[in-house]
Design a protein around this motif. Structure first.
Motif, PDB file in Angstrom:
ATOM      1  N   ALA A   1      15.870  22.608  -6.097  1.00 12.32           N
ATOM      2  CA  ALA A   1      14.982  21.670  -5.416  1.00 12.32           C
ATOM      3  C   ALA A   1      15.339  21.544  -3.942  1.00 12.32           C
ATOM      4  N   ALA A   2      16.628  21.427  -3.647  1.00 11.78           N
ATOM      5  CA  ALA A   2      17.057  21.280  -2.248  1.00 11.78           C
ATOM      6  C   ALA A   2      16.672  22.504  -1.431  1.00 11.78           C
ATOM      7  N   ALA A   3      16.911  23.697  -1.986  1.00  5.24           N
ATOM      8  CA  ALA A   3      16.591  24.932  -1.262  1.00  5.24           C
ATOM      9  C   ALA A   3      15.088  25.109  -1.108  1.00  5.24           C
ATOM     10  N   MET A   4      14.326  24.679  -2.101  1.00  5.40           N
ATOM     11  CA  MET A   4      12.869  24.769  -2.021  1.00  5.40           C
ATOM     12  C   MET A   4      12.350  23.961  -0.838  1.00  5.40           C
ATOM     13  N   TRP A   5      12.831  22.748  -0.693  1.00  5.18           N
ATOM     14  CA  TRP A   5      12.388  21.907   0.412  1.00  5.18           C
ATOM     15  C   TRP A   5      12.902  22.435   1.743  1.00  5.18           C
ATOM     16  N   GLN A   6      14.094  22.996   1.746  1.00 13.50           N
ATOM     17  CA  GLN A   6      14.618  23.589   2.968  1.00 13.50           C
ATOM     18  C   GLN A   6      13.737  24.759   3.411  1.00 13.50           C
ATOM     19  N   ALA A   7      13.287  25.562   2.445  1.00 14.05           N
ATOM     20  CA  ALA A   7      12.400  26.682   2.757  1.00 14.05           C
ATOM     21  C   ALA A   7      11.078  26.190   3.324  1.00 14.05           C
ATOM     22  N   MET A   8      10.593  25.057   2.833  1.00 18.46           N
ATOM     23  CA  MET A   8       9.367  24.491   3.391  1.00 18.46           C
ATOM     24  C   MET A   8       9.597  24.037   4.832  1.00 18.46           C
ATOM     25  N   GLY A   9      10.712  23.386   5.070  1.00 21.52           N
ATOM     26  CA  GLY A   9      10.989  22.892   6.411  1.00 21.52           C
ATOM     27  C   GLY A   9      11.171  23.992   7.438  1.00 21.52           C
TER      28      GLY A   9
ATOM     29  N   ASP B   1      11.432  13.389   3.393  1.00 22.76           N
ATOM     30  CA  ASP B   1      11.784  12.702   4.634  1.00 22.76           C
ATOM     31  C   ASP B   1      12.453  13.649   5.627  1.00 22.76           C
ATOM     32  N   ARG B   2      13.270  14.571   5.100  1.00 25.16           N
ATOM     33  CA  ARG B   2      14.022  15.465   5.990  1.00 25.16           C
ATOM     34  C   ARG B   2      13.141  16.499   6.678  1.00 25.16           C
TER      35      ARG B   2
ATOM     36  N   VAL C   1       5.924  19.825   7.675  1.00 22.03           N
ATOM     37  CA  VAL C   1       5.063  20.134   6.531  1.00 22.03           C
ATOM     38  C   VAL C   1       3.845  19.225   6.525  1.00 22.03           C
ATOM     39  N   GLU C   2       2.876  19.594   5.707  1.00 26.04           N
ATOM     40  CA  GLU C   2       1.663  18.812   5.515  1.00 26.04           C
ATOM     41  C   GLU C   2       1.518  18.506   4.032  1.00 26.04           C
ATOM     42  N   ASP C   3       1.343  17.246   3.708  1.00 26.97           N
ATOM     43  CA  ASP C   3       1.133  16.813   2.321  1.00 26.97           C
ATOM     44  C   ASP C   3      -0.357  16.853   2.024  1.00 26.97           C
ATOM     45  N   LEU C   4      -0.765  17.762   1.117  1.00 22.77           N
ATOM     46  CA  LEU C   4      -2.175  17.896   0.771  1.00 22.77           C
ATOM     47  C   LEU C   4      -2.600  16.936  -0.336  1.00 22.77           C
TER      48      LEU C   4
END
Length: 290
Positions: A71-79, A100-101, A106-109
């Motif tokens: 999960a952490a790496a997934m969000w890091q990849a998005m950022g 938040d980070r 990113v854009e929340d659809l």
């Protein structure tokens, strides 16, 4: 639509034509539209949804790469922009800190699935009804809660639950697969077990289970799963952005795919393609065709 032609692709296309080779219409279209990079966590719900989105984007003519991450790496990849999109954001609680980070990048659809839940789960035959009761039965549960991957937001919440309720049980990390394997083994032997759980998940269709009451409300109320894309995707690939924005389905529809994926030897990607083929009326709304 903004396209990204590459000289190498042009040369290869020219060579194919010169040698009499024929590109299929779908392949040519995919070359024109580019590649969408999807990241996901190895949860049964996200395996199902991400493969379905892949199949739909491919139907629309895109090439799609999928990457399984924590999960952490997934969000890091998005950022960082290494991933174009995820359909695996559990909000407003589970992934709140991750969002938040990277919120500026990113854009929340919005919601792609409504009606989720998090908590501690036990077999229906268990005498325990609330999280607060666990201490009185700690020995029966071998003094542990069976969890999933350590980077998951659900695990952080469960650590908070342990502190809030002052539980004498430790949280054992693993994966979604090891958690469900332990659950199946315990139920086969009519033993007590407590696991980290979430809905939607195929285990609720397979086993008779119940959530433990959470009077302190640490796990929060019902959550939703959101689609998140990197900033700039709407400009780079507006059609893919529109499909991702339109993607929305029900827990029952997701459950159909998750159960297909539990068949021995089945391929989640092939199952997703089959579901998409059999549900073209739903898919048409995502593609803007209805």
């Amino acid at each position: 639509m903004k396209k990204h032609p590459l000289n190498r692709r042009i040369r290869l296309a020219g060579l194919a034509l010169a040698t009499g080779a024929a590109l299929t219409a779908g392949a040519a279209q995919a070359q024109d539209k580019g590649t969408v990079h999807l990241a996901y966590v190895e949860w049964s719900s996200e395996v199902a949804s991400t493969n379905v989105v892949r199949a739909v984007l491919e139907q629309a003519g895109y090439e799609v790469n999928m990457t399984s991450l924590s999960a952490a790496a997934m969000w890091q990849a998005m950022g960082s922009g290494d991933a174009d999109a995820i359909v695996a954001a559990w909000l407003p609680t589970t992934h709140a800190d991750y969002l938040d980070r990277v919120s500026d990048d990113v854009e929340d659809l919005g919601v792609n699935l409504d009606g989720t839940k998090l908590g501690l789960v036990v077999p229906a035959y268990s005498d325990v009804e609330t999280i607060a009761d666990l201490n009185d039965h700690a020995d029966a549960f071998n003094g542990e809660i069976i969890g999933i991957d350590p980077g998951a937001g659900l695990m952080s919440l469960t650590e908070e639950v342990i502190d809030t309720y002052d539980l004498d049980l430790r949280l054992r990390s693993g994966s979604g697969a090891t958690m469900t394997a332990a659950l199946a083994s315990a139920i086969d032997n009519e033993e007590n077990i407590v696991v980290t759980g979430w809905t939607p998940h195929w285990k609720f269709a397979r086993f008779d289970l119940k959530y433990l009451e959470d009077p302190q409300g640490v796990y929060g109320g019902a959550e939703q799963i959101h689609t998140i894309v990197r900033q700039g995707l709407a400009d780079d690939m507006p059609e893919a952005h529109a499909i991702l924005d339109a993607f929305e389905w029900t827990p029952e529809q997701m459950g159909e795919v998750m159960l297909m994926n539990q068949e021995e030897g089945s391929d989640p990607y092939e199952n997703a393609k089959q579901w998409v083929e059999e549900n073209q009326d739903i898919v048409a709304s995502w593609l803007g065709e209805s």
